[in-house]
Design a protein around this motif. Structure first.
Motif, PDB file in Angstrom:
ATOM      1  N   ASN A  44      12.784 -24.602  11.974  1.00  0.00           N
ATOM      2  CA  ASN A  44      11.531 -23.668  12.284  1.00  0.00           C
ATOM      3  C   ASN A  44      11.581 -22.532  11.114  1.00  0.00           C
ATOM      4  O   ASN A  44      12.477 -22.171  10.433  1.00  0.00           O
ATOM      5  N   LYS A  45      10.242 -22.095  10.874  1.00  0.00           N
ATOM      6  CA  LYS A  45      10.051 -21.090   9.802  1.00  0.00           C
ATOM      7  C   LYS A  45       9.500 -19.735  10.443  1.00  0.00           C
ATOM      8  O   LYS A  45       8.189 -19.862  11.072  1.00  0.00           O
ATOM      9  N   GLY A  46      10.049 -18.591   9.822  1.00  0.00           N
ATOM     10  CA  GLY A  46       9.205 -17.422   9.916  1.00  0.00           C
ATOM     11  C   GLY A  46       8.816 -16.901   8.634  1.00  0.00           C
ATOM     12  O   GLY A  46       9.476 -17.030   7.651  1.00  0.00           O
ATOM     13  N   TYR A  47       7.703 -16.199   8.745  1.00  0.00           N
ATOM     14  CA  TYR A  47       7.164 -15.546   7.456  1.00  0.00           C
ATOM     15  C   TYR A  47       7.105 -13.965   7.465  1.00  0.00           C
ATOM     16  O   TYR A  47       6.420 -13.435   8.491  1.00  0.00           O
ATOM     17  N   GLY A  48       7.401 -13.537   6.518  1.00  0.00           N
ATOM     18  CA  GLY A  48       7.278 -11.761   6.179  1.00  0.00           C
ATOM     19  C   GLY A  48       6.456 -11.573   5.130  1.00  0.00           C
ATOM     20  O   GLY A  48       6.747 -12.567   4.033  1.00  0.00           O
ATOM     21  N   GLU A  49       5.744 -10.487   4.818  1.00  0.00           N
ATOM     22  CA  GLU A  49       5.186 -10.240   3.556  1.00  0.00           C
ATOM     23  C   GLU A  49       5.452  -8.757   2.907  1.00  0.00           C
ATOM     24  O   GLU A  49       5.505  -7.756   3.922  1.00  0.00           O
ATOM     25  N   SER A  50       5.672  -8.565   1.831  1.00  0.00           N
ATOM     26  CA  SER A  50       6.162  -7.312   1.280  1.00  0.00           C
ATOM     27  C   SER A  50       4.899  -6.428   0.980  1.00  0.00           C
ATOM     28  O   SER A  50       3.770  -7.339   0.780  1.00  0.00           O
ATOM     29  N   VAL A  51       4.769  -5.245   0.931  1.00  0.00           N
ATOM     30  CA  VAL A  51       3.567  -4.457   0.806  1.00  0.00           C
ATOM     31  C   VAL A  51       3.772  -3.503  -0.287  1.00  0.00           C
ATOM     32  O   VAL A  51       2.458  -2.769  -0.663  1.00  0.00           O
ATOM     33  N   ALA A  52       4.781  -3.468  -0.993  1.00  0.00           N
ATOM     34  CA  ALA A  52       4.852  -2.230  -1.909  1.00  0.00           C
ATOM     35  C   ALA A  52       3.990  -2.615  -3.052  1.00  0.00           C
ATOM     36  O   ALA A  52       3.957  -3.808  -3.280  1.00  0.00           O
ATOM     37  N   PHE A  53       3.547  -1.751  -3.872  1.00  0.00           N
ATOM     38  CA  PHE A  53       2.566  -1.896  -4.937  1.00  0.00           C
ATOM     39  C   PHE A  53       3.437  -2.084  -6.246  1.00  0.00           C
ATOM     40  O   PHE A  53       4.729  -1.674  -6.260  1.00  0.00           O
ATOM     41  N   SER A  54       2.734  -2.419  -7.313  1.00  0.00           N
ATOM     42  CA  SER A  54       3.337  -2.743  -8.410  1.00  0.00           C
ATOM     43  C   SER A  54       3.695  -1.138  -9.211  1.00  0.00           C
ATOM     44  O   SER A  54       4.916  -1.194  -9.942  1.00  0.00           O
ATOM     45  N   ILE A  55       3.090  -0.233  -8.880  1.00  0.00           N
ATOM     46  CA  ILE A  55       3.469   1.068  -9.333  1.00  0.00           C
ATOM     47  C   ILE A  55       3.678   1.979  -8.132  1.00  0.00           C
ATOM     48  O   ILE A  55       3.196   1.887  -7.106  1.00  0.00           O
ATOM     49  N   PRO A  56       4.735   2.938  -8.326  1.00  0.00           N
ATOM     50  CA  PRO A  56       5.239   3.753  -7.334  1.00  0.00           C
ATOM     51  C   PRO A  56       4.206   4.975  -6.786  1.00  0.00           C
ATOM     52  O   PRO A  56       4.640   6.015  -6.904  1.00  0.00           O
ATOM     53  N   TRP A  57       2.875   4.459  -6.577  1.00  0.00           N
ATOM     54  CA  TRP A  57       2.144   5.741  -6.182  1.00  0.00           C
ATOM     55  C   TRP A  57       1.780   5.971  -4.866  1.00  0.00           C
ATOM     56  O   TRP A  57       1.085   6.923  -4.528  1.00  0.00           O
ATOM     57  N   TYR A  58       2.248   4.825  -4.055  1.00  0.00           N
ATOM     58  CA  TYR A  58       2.322   5.309  -2.729  1.00  0.00           C
ATOM     59  C   TYR A  58       3.488   5.779  -2.091  1.00  0.00           C
ATOM     60  O   TYR A  58       3.722   6.776  -1.294  1.00  0.00           O
ATOM     61  N   THR A  59       4.744   4.941  -2.325  1.00  0.00           N
ATOM     62  CA  THR A  59       6.015   5.359  -2.104  1.00  0.00           C
ATOM     63  C   THR A  59       6.578   5.137  -3.289  1.00  0.00           C
ATOM     64  O   THR A  59       6.267   4.733  -4.285  1.00  0.00           O
ATOM     65  N   GLU A  60       7.778   5.492  -3.316  1.00  0.00           N
ATOM     66  CA  GLU A  60       8.925   5.204  -4.514  1.00  0.00           C
ATOM     67  C   GLU A  60       9.105   3.853  -4.648  1.00  0.00           C
ATOM     68  O   GLU A  60       9.430   3.371  -5.744  1.00  0.00           O
ATOM     69  N   GLU A  61       8.738   2.822  -3.715  1.00  0.00           N
ATOM     70  CA  GLU A  61       9.214   1.413  -3.624  1.00  0.00           C
ATOM     71  C   GLU A  61       8.177   0.880  -4.564  1.00  0.00           C
ATOM     72  O   GLU A  61       6.936   1.018  -4.685  1.00  0.00           O
ATOM     73  N   THR A  62       8.551  -0.387  -5.411  1.00  0.00           N
ATOM     74  CA  THR A  62       7.701  -1.114  -5.996  1.00  0.00           C
ATOM     75  C   THR A  62       8.091  -2.282  -5.957  1.00  0.00           C
ATOM     76  O   THR A  62       9.073  -2.901  -5.118  1.00  0.00           O
ATOM     77  N   VAL A  63       7.083  -3.570  -6.729  1.00  0.00           N
ATOM     78  CA  VAL A  63       7.434  -4.845  -6.136  1.00  0.00           C
ATOM     79  C   VAL A  63       8.686  -5.241  -6.833  1.00  0.00           C
ATOM     80  O   VAL A  63       9.555  -6.018  -6.469  1.00  0.00           O
ATOM     81  N   LYS A  64       9.029  -4.740  -7.836  1.00  0.00           N
ATOM     82  CA  LYS A  64      10.377  -5.045  -8.691  1.00  0.00           C
ATOM     83  C   LYS A  64      11.487  -4.488  -7.715  1.00  0.00           C
ATOM     84  O   LYS A  64      12.605  -5.098  -7.600  1.00  0.00           O
ATOM     85  N   THR A  65      11.381  -3.344  -7.111  1.00  0.00           N
ATOM     86  CA  THR A  65      12.455  -2.804  -6.393  1.00  0.00           C
ATOM     87  C   THR A  65      12.906  -3.636  -5.214  1.00  0.00           C
ATOM     88  O   THR A  65      13.813  -3.907  -4.407  1.00  0.00           O
ATOM     89  N   THR A  66      11.626  -4.088  -4.528  1.00  0.00           N
ATOM     90  CA  THR A  66      11.725  -4.640  -3.337  1.00  0.00           C
ATOM     91  C   THR A  66      12.500  -6.098  -3.625  1.00  0.00           C
ATOM     92  O   THR A  66      13.519  -6.430  -2.865  1.00  0.00           O
ATOM     93  N   PHE A  67      12.373  -7.002  -4.721  1.00  0.00           N
ATOM     94  CA  PHE A  67      13.016  -8.134  -5.016  1.00  0.00           C
ATOM     95  C   PHE A  67      14.481  -7.691  -5.315  1.00  0.00           C
ATOM     96  O   PHE A  67      15.385  -8.320  -4.696  1.00  0.00           O
ATOM     97  N   HIS A  68      14.640  -6.515  -5.715  1.00  0.00           N
ATOM     98  CA  HIS A  68      16.275  -6.068  -6.213  1.00  0.00           C
ATOM     99  C   HIS A  68      16.876  -6.020  -4.655  1.00  0.00           C
ATOM    100  O   HIS A  68      18.020  -6.330  -4.419  1.00  0.00           O
ATOM    101  N   MET A  69      16.633  -5.108  -3.864  1.00  0.00           N
ATOM    102  CA  MET A  69      16.924  -4.904  -2.501  1.00  0.00           C
ATOM    103  C   MET A  69      17.279  -6.104  -1.692  1.00  0.00           C
ATOM    104  O   MET A  69      18.210  -6.545  -1.128  1.00  0.00           O
ATOM    105  N   ILE A  70      16.294  -6.953  -1.902  1.00  0.00           N
ATOM    106  CA  ILE A  70      16.284  -8.070  -0.941  1.00  0.00           C
ATOM    107  C   ILE A  70      17.211  -9.099  -1.265  1.00  0.00           C
ATOM    108  O   ILE A  70      18.217  -9.656  -0.710  1.00  0.00           O
TER     109      ILE A  70
END
Length: 372
Positions: A44-70
């Motif tokens: 069985n497979k479940g799916y999630g999606e990340s929402v951080a942007f490439s640039i930290p203009w909404y929160t401090e998170e970015t696409v790159k920090t998302t991958f690092h943390m995961i």
């Protein structure tokens, strides 16, 4: 019942928006994000999606920090843990501060997997009650007022229940006045994305004459105190967005009188479990909720639809149909809005299948993590 994780897959995608999206932060043409796939020992497979942007203009998170943390934190934690329920995931990740969008991407995949294993729709697994939800639309800052009015006209013809307009100093009151003159009865809200300070009090008070549903996050992105001062001075309801990262933030905002409405974004609060806890508090204390958008593709959009089925989501959210943003979405069927309404899928999990061919076309790379 234990959820026996067998592997996780992290897939990096890049999708071109149909139209550039402009806010007080800047303009976005492409959306980079991750699709997280959680698989159990039965396939069985479940799916999630990340929402951080490439640039930290909404929160401090970015696409790159998302991958690092995961990769470096969250997957190792899951490999060493036993999960009986998706709520366990937020508890396991509690020792890692912040990084809510990375947490939510992983937790969302496990929620979807859990619902599929139970034979429930994700909405049912969360305790949702609605069979359909009302949706509004968010319109970025337009080059001309004429163009903005045309865009609003098209959105209303498509049946959207509420119009959200991005504003910033210099492109606010006079623009909204022109819009209100043309659309005297349309439910309209303004989203400031933290572009103002208390020094702009008179400008913000001028919005009281425009009969807006709300003004969203006019002051600092991390502020609750100054918003309470502003709400005490204006009649227009303040809606908090960027300031709300947890149930504790909601409690403090309620006790201070910082807002009357909350925009709940799953990624910003760290996942569906915390979103549900926030919902329950808001229902108990009479705080209106709606679900905001982060320019999600189909998986993230499906998660937004599911949480919006909870009863305290009493205002139309930002979850417009796929075709409003993408030439082709990564789910099938695509998310469809009819007359401002989305019908809740009743299939197990998120209720939409992954369109593998389309997703492969957007994929930049894939990484697999085995748990056995």
């Amino acid at each position: 019942m234990t959820i026996p994780l067998n592997r996780m897959v992290v897939r990096k995608l890049r999708m071109r928006l149909k139209n550039p999206f402009k806010t007080s932060f800047g303009t976005m043409k492409d959306k980079e994000f991750f699709i997280i796939e959680a698989m159990d020992s039965q396939g069985n497979k479940g799916y999630g999606e990340s929402v951080a942007f490439s640039i930290p203009w909404y929160t401090e998170e970015t696409v790159k920090t998302t991958f690092h943390m995961i990769e470096d934190f969250f997957i190792p934690i899951l490999k060493e843990s036993v999960i009986d329920h998706p709520d366990d995931v937020s508890d396991l990740f509690h020792s890692i501060r912040g990084n809510n969008m990375a947490k939510a991407a992983v937790e969302g995949a496990i929620w979807d997997l859990y619902a599929k294993r139970k034979g429930l729709s994700l909405a049912e697994a969360l305790g949702g009650e609605k069979k359909e939800i009302d949706v509004g639309i968010s319109i970025g800052i337009q080059p001309t007022i004429k163009g903005l009015i045309h865009t609003i006209e098209q959105s209303l013809k498509e049946g959207y229940k509420r119009i959200k307009l991005k504003i910033k100093p210099g492109e606010d009151v006079h623009v909204l006045q022109k819009v209100r003159e043309r659309f005297p009865d349309t439910p309209i809200m303004a989203d400031a994305n933290s572009a103002y300070t208390l020094g702009d009090m008179q400008q913000l008070k001028a919005l009281d004459d425009l009969n807006l549903m709300m003004i969203e996050q006019p002051l600092g992105h991390d502020d609750i105190v100054d918003h309470a001062k502003l709400q005490n001075e204006i009649d227009t309801a303040i809606c908090l967005d960027e300031s709300i990262h947890s149930l504790d933030d909601v409690r403090k905002a309620y006790e201070l009188g910082s807002c009357k409405i909350i925009n709940l974004k799953i990624g910003r609060v760290g996942g569906l479990s915390e979103a549900r806890r926030i919902h329950d508090f808001c229902r108990e204390h009479g705080i209106a909720l709606w679900c905001g958008g982060m320019l999600e593709a189909g998986v993230g959009r499906a998660h937004n639809i599911a949480i919006t089925t909870l009863p305290q989501f009493v205002l139309p959210g930002d979850t417009a149909g796929s075709s409003k943003y993408w030439e082709r979405d990564i789910v099938k069927p695509e998310v469809i809005t009819e007359h401002g309404v989305i019908k809740i899928p009743d299939k197990p999990g998120i209720g939409y299948e992954i369109n593998e061919e389309v997703m492969d076309g957007y994929t930049e790379w894939v990484k697999v993590y085995k748990f056995d």
